[in-house]
Design a protein around this motif. Structure first.
Motif, mmCIF file in Angstrom:
data_model
loop_
_atom_site.group_PDB
_atom_site.id
_atom_site.type_symbol
_atom_site.label_atom_id
_atom_site.label_comp_id
_atom_site.label_asym_id
_atom_site.label_seq_id
_atom_site.Cartn_x
_atom_site.Cartn_y
_atom_site.Cartn_z
ATOM 1 N N GLY A 1 35.489 59.049 77.400
ATOM 2 C CA GLY A 1 34.154 58.586 77.011
ATOM 3 C C GLY A 1 33.102 58.855 78.065
ATOM 4 N N SER A 2 31.880 58.472 77.745
ATOM 5 C CA SER A 2 30.745 58.732 78.628
ATOM 6 C C SER A 2 29.977 57.452 78.893
ATOM 7 N N THR A 3 29.346 57.408 80.072
ATOM 8 C CA THR A 3 28.491 56.274 80.404
ATOM 9 C C THR A 3 27.129 56.797 80.835
ATOM 10 N N PHE A 4 26.095 56.365 80.157
ATOM 11 C CA PHE A 4 24.713 56.681 80.534
ATOM 12 C C PHE A 4 24.130 55.429 81.181
ATOM 13 N N THR A 5 23.801 55.513 82.479
ATOM 14 C CA THR A 5 23.258 54.340 83.169
ATOM 15 C C THR A 5 21.775 54.550 83.478
ATOM 16 N N VAL A 6 20.958 53.621 83.030
ATOM 17 C CA VAL A 6 19.520 53.681 83.301
ATOM 18 C C VAL A 6 19.243 52.697 84.428
ATOM 19 N N ILE A 7 18.651 53.186 85.519
ATOM 20 C CA ILE A 7 18.358 52.320 86.657
ATOM 21 C C ILE A 7 16.836 52.155 86.743
ATOM 22 N N LEU A 8 16.384 50.913 86.606
ATOM 23 C CA LEU A 8 14.943 50.656 86.554
ATOM 24 C C LEU A 8 14.518 49.706 87.668
ATOM 25 N N PRO A 9 13.441 50.043 88.385
ATOM 26 C CA PRO A 9 12.976 49.140 89.446
ATOM 27 C C PRO A 9 12.411 47.851 88.854
ATOM 28 N N ARG A 10 12.564 46.741 89.604
ATOM 29 C CA ARG A 10 12.089 45.452 89.077
ATOM 30 C C ARG A 10 10.694 45.115 89.545
ATOM 31 N N ASN A 11 10.166 45.904 90.488
ATOM 32 C CA ASN A 11 8.780 45.658 90.883
ATOM 33 C C ASN A 11 8.095 46.979 91.200
ATOM 34 N N LEU B 1 11.458 42.753 83.943
ATOM 35 C CA LEU B 1 10.998 43.888 84.745
ATOM 36 C C LEU B 1 9.694 44.378 84.129
ATOM 37 N N PRO B 2 8.833 45.064 84.933
ATOM 38 C CA PRO B 2 7.610 45.590 84.333
ATOM 39 C C PRO B 2 7.974 46.747 83.412
ATOM 40 N N GLU C 1 8.728 42.253 80.885
ATOM 41 C CA GLU C 1 9.469 42.161 79.617
ATOM 42 C C GLU C 1 10.899 41.743 79.926
ATOM 43 N N ASP C 2 11.506 41.053 78.960
ATOM 44 C CA ASP C 2 12.888 40.593 79.133
ATOM 45 C C ASP C 2 13.854 41.642 78.584
ATOM 46 N N PHE D 1 27.673 43.625 73.349
ATOM 47 C CA PHE D 1 26.619 43.263 74.299
ATOM 48 C C PHE D 1 26.546 41.753 74.418
ATOM 49 N N GLU D 2 26.496 41.285 75.648
ATOM 50 C CA GLU D 2 26.346 39.851 75.869
ATOM 51 C C GLU D 2 24.973 39.600 76.485
ATOM 52 N N LYS D 3 24.120 38.933 75.757
ATOM 53 C CA LYS D 3 22.766 38.700 76.264
ATOM 54 C C LYS D 3 22.822 37.672 77.401
#
Ligand code: ADP
Length: 265
Positions: free
Chosen positions: A255-265, A145-146, A110-111, A136-138
């Motif tokens: 402020g706060s930052t929530f970072t989501v880290i996702l594997p690409r494979n 990523l899956p 998915e993109d 947000f800049e696309k």
């Protein structure tokens, strides 16, 4: 640590002995405890709006029967309470669905740029009404990523909505995507998607517990904002299903930052 001990008599050629078997049941007991606490929480969360609804029904039947103005006002409150129960049940269903699928890893590419654009578009009006700007800049090319598209939409909807809900009177919520060759914890190529708000921030003591079901810093404010207390728990489960992780950073007053880290494979 809790052990369950069972004794049995054993007869061998050399005589009779006692066999003691120790079984570590700590995790079984903890699971039971967590389940009991969850049921108690759900019951409480449902009982509060139900009690309010029943109270208003009684008032409308009795003292306020002929009061046109009161009727209108009470009906609005009743609708709000019913909506709250509806959201809670919706979130409970999401949570149980995600838990059920925990072992099935998403495979379809998915993109992420497309997913985030969709979320930003959906939340634009809510944010503007509350005096917040979404940034947000696309990326120009697809960044894939899956993933389970609907679930990632839910993750970023919850995180961006929280940035608006708890981001103070006005401010910005900025979303960025970073591609990394090797994430130090995942040890894989990964995407880091950060949702950064300009709200009052979160005190350190709360951060480790923020993703627990029904954990809220200020329950009155959360309820007022339409929160169920399950948003981040759902986020946690979906990210776990994608074999990713979440990092929360916050500075009081900034402020706060929530970072989501996702594997690409
Ligand atoms: P809720 O339904 O209450 O919003 P969540 O699980 O989404 O539940 O969030 C849990 C709690 O974490 C919230 O009640 C709020 O106190 C806190 N929180 C979440 N996001 C933020 C944020 N961006 N800034 C400050 N506090 C936050």
């Amino acid at each position: 640590t809790r052990f369950e001990v069972t004794f049995s008599l054993v007869k061998t050629g050399e005589g009779t002995g006692v066999l003691a078997c120790f079984q570590d049941i700590t995790h079984v007991e903890q699971a039971g405890e967590i389940r009991r606490e969850f049921v108690a929480n759900v019951s409480h969360e449902l009982k509060t709006p139900l009690t309010a609804l029943l109270g208003f029904i009684e008032t409308l039947r009795g003292p306020a029967k002929d009061d046109e103005g009161a009727r209108e006002r009470f009906l609005n409150i009743m609708a709000a309470e019913a909506n709250r129960m509806n959201r809670l049940v919706g979130d409970l269903l999401s949570l149980s669905r995600v838990e059920e699928e925990a072992r099935m890893r998403p495979r379809d590419p998915e993109d992420i740029g497309d997913i985030l654009s969709t979320v930003i578009r959906n939340l634009q009006d809510v944010a503007t009404t509350k005096g917040h700007e979404l940034i947000f800049e696309k990326p120009e090319r697809p960044v894939t990523l899956p993933a389970d598209r609907d679930q990632l939409i839910q993750v970023f909807t919850n995180l961006i909505e929280n940035g608006v809900k708890y981001g103070g009177e006005q401010g910005t919520v900025a979303v960025t995507i970073e591609e990394v060759e090797k994430d130090p914890t995942l040890r894989k190529p990964a995407l880091r998607i950060a949702v950064k708000d300009t709200g009052p921030g979160i005190e350190d003591v709360h951060i480790p517990r923020l993703m627990e079901r029904f954990y809220r810093i200020d329950s009155h404010r959360s309820r007022e904002m339409g929160g169920t207390g399950l948003g981040l728990a759902i986020v946690k489960h979906i990210v776990a299903r994608h074999r990713g992780r979440i990092k929360i950073e916050s500075t009081l007053g900034q402020g706060s930052t929530f970072t989501v880290i996702l594997p690409r494979n």
